[in-house]
Design a protein around this motif. Structure first.
Motif, PDB file in Angstrom:
ATOM      1  N   VAL A 191       1.112   2.761   0.216  1.00 40.51           N
ATOM      2  CA  VAL A 191       2.541   2.804   0.522  1.00 40.51           C
ATOM      3  C   VAL A 191       3.313   1.975  -0.498  1.00 40.51           C
ATOM      4  O   VAL A 191       4.331   2.418  -1.028  1.00 40.51           O
ATOM      5  N   TYR A 192       2.810   0.767  -0.806  1.00 35.58           N
ATOM      6  CA  TYR A 192       3.465  -0.065  -1.818  1.00 35.58           C
ATOM      7  C   TYR A 192       3.544   0.658  -3.163  1.00 35.58           C
ATOM      8  O   TYR A 192       4.585   0.657  -3.817  1.00 35.58           O
ATOM      9  N   ALA A 226       8.088  -2.320   3.223  1.00 38.11           N
ATOM     10  CA  ALA A 226       6.871  -1.522   3.032  1.00 38.11           C
ATOM     11  C   ALA A 226       6.027  -1.512   4.306  1.00 38.11           C
ATOM     12  O   ALA A 226       5.435  -0.490   4.656  1.00 38.11           O
ATOM     13  N   GLN A 227       5.966  -2.640   5.006  1.00 38.15           N
ATOM     14  CA  GLN A 227       5.199  -2.706   6.250  1.00 38.15           C
ATOM     15  C   GLN A 227       5.788  -1.776   7.304  1.00 38.15           C
ATOM     16  O   GLN A 227       5.039  -1.095   8.028  1.00 38.15           O
ATOM     17  N   GLN A 228       7.119  -1.728   7.386  1.00 36.15           N
ATOM     18  CA  GLN A 228       7.761  -0.831   8.344  1.00 36.15           C
ATOM     19  C   GLN A 228       7.517   0.628   7.983  1.00 36.15           C
ATOM     20  O   GLN A 228       7.267   1.456   8.859  1.00 36.15           O
ATOM     21  N   ARG A 260       1.863   5.753   9.554  1.00 35.51           N
ATOM     22  CA  ARG A 260       0.663   5.767  10.399  1.00 35.51           C
ATOM     23  C   ARG A 260       0.967   6.388  11.767  1.00 35.51           C
ATOM     24  O   ARG A 260       0.116   7.071  12.335  1.00 35.51           O
ATOM     25  N   HIS A 302       4.932   1.727   6.295  1.00 33.06           N
ATOM     26  CA  HIS A 302       3.512   1.950   6.565  1.00 33.06           C
ATOM     27  C   HIS A 302       3.283   2.239   8.049  1.00 33.06           C
ATOM     28  O   HIS A 302       2.584   3.199   8.398  1.00 33.06           O
ATOM     29  N   GLU A 303       3.874   1.432   8.927  1.00 27.26           N
ATOM     30  CA  GLU A 303       3.727   1.649  10.366  1.00 27.26           C
ATOM     31  C   GLU A 303       4.261   3.020  10.780  1.00 27.26           C
ATOM     32  O   GLU A 303       3.642   3.720  11.582  1.00 27.26           O
ATOM     33  N   GLN A 347       0.368  11.457   0.278  1.00 23.81           N
ATOM     34  CA  GLN A 347       0.844  10.142   0.687  1.00 23.81           C
ATOM     35  C   GLN A 347       2.314   9.942   0.325  1.00 23.81           C
ATOM     36  O   GLN A 347       3.093   9.417   1.124  1.00 23.81           O
ATOM     37  N   GLY A 384      -3.144   3.827   3.500  1.00 30.81           N
ATOM     38  CA  GLY A 384      -3.245   2.380   3.432  1.00 30.81           C
ATOM     39  C   GLY A 384      -1.948   1.724   2.995  1.00 30.81           C
ATOM     40  O   GLY A 384      -1.104   2.349   2.355  1.00 30.81           O
ATOM     41  N   LEU A 385      -1.801   0.454   3.335  1.00 29.46           N
ATOM     42  CA  LEU A 385      -0.600  -0.291   2.979  1.00 29.46           C
ATOM     43  C   LEU A 385      -0.425  -0.368   1.466  1.00 29.46           C
ATOM     44  O   LEU A 385       0.683  -0.221   0.955  1.00 29.46           O
ATOM     45  N   SER A 386      -1.501  -0.566   0.722  1.00 28.72           N
ATOM     46  CA  SER A 386      -1.375  -0.648  -0.740  1.00 28.72           C
ATOM     47  C   SER A 386      -0.913   0.686  -1.322  1.00 28.72           C
ATOM     48  O   SER A 386      -0.146   0.711  -2.292  1.00 28.72           O
TER      49      SER A 386
END
Length: 79
Positions: free
Chosen positions: A50-51, A31-33, A39, A35-36, A14, A46-48
């Protein structure tokens, strides 16, 4: 924390995927960017996760963190 005494992180699948995404872009990303983008490469992360990876990388100085006035963090690879 998963850092070693030398200040480097254990290279998990990861964390490698997150690092690869950050290597491709010189701009700050949330973090959302990240994560996307991870993916989109086909990695099931998962997003968590990535965080956590981003925070661990920031803690050892591998990436820069920029906080907006609203408190959102954006990350980029140290140059």
């Amino acid at each position: 924390m998963t850092s070693t005494e030398s200040g480097t992180l254990r290279p998990t699948r990861q964390r490698k995927a997150v690092a690869a995404v950050l290597e491709e872009c010189s701009e700050f990303r949330t973090a959302q960017q990240v994560h996307e983008a991870v993916r989109a490469t086909g990695e099931n992360v998962g997003l968590s996760t990535v965080y956590r990876a981003l925070q661990a990388m920031a803690d050892v100085g591998e990436i820069d963190v920029l906080r907006s006035d609203a408190g959102e963090a954006a990350y980029r690879r140290c140059s």
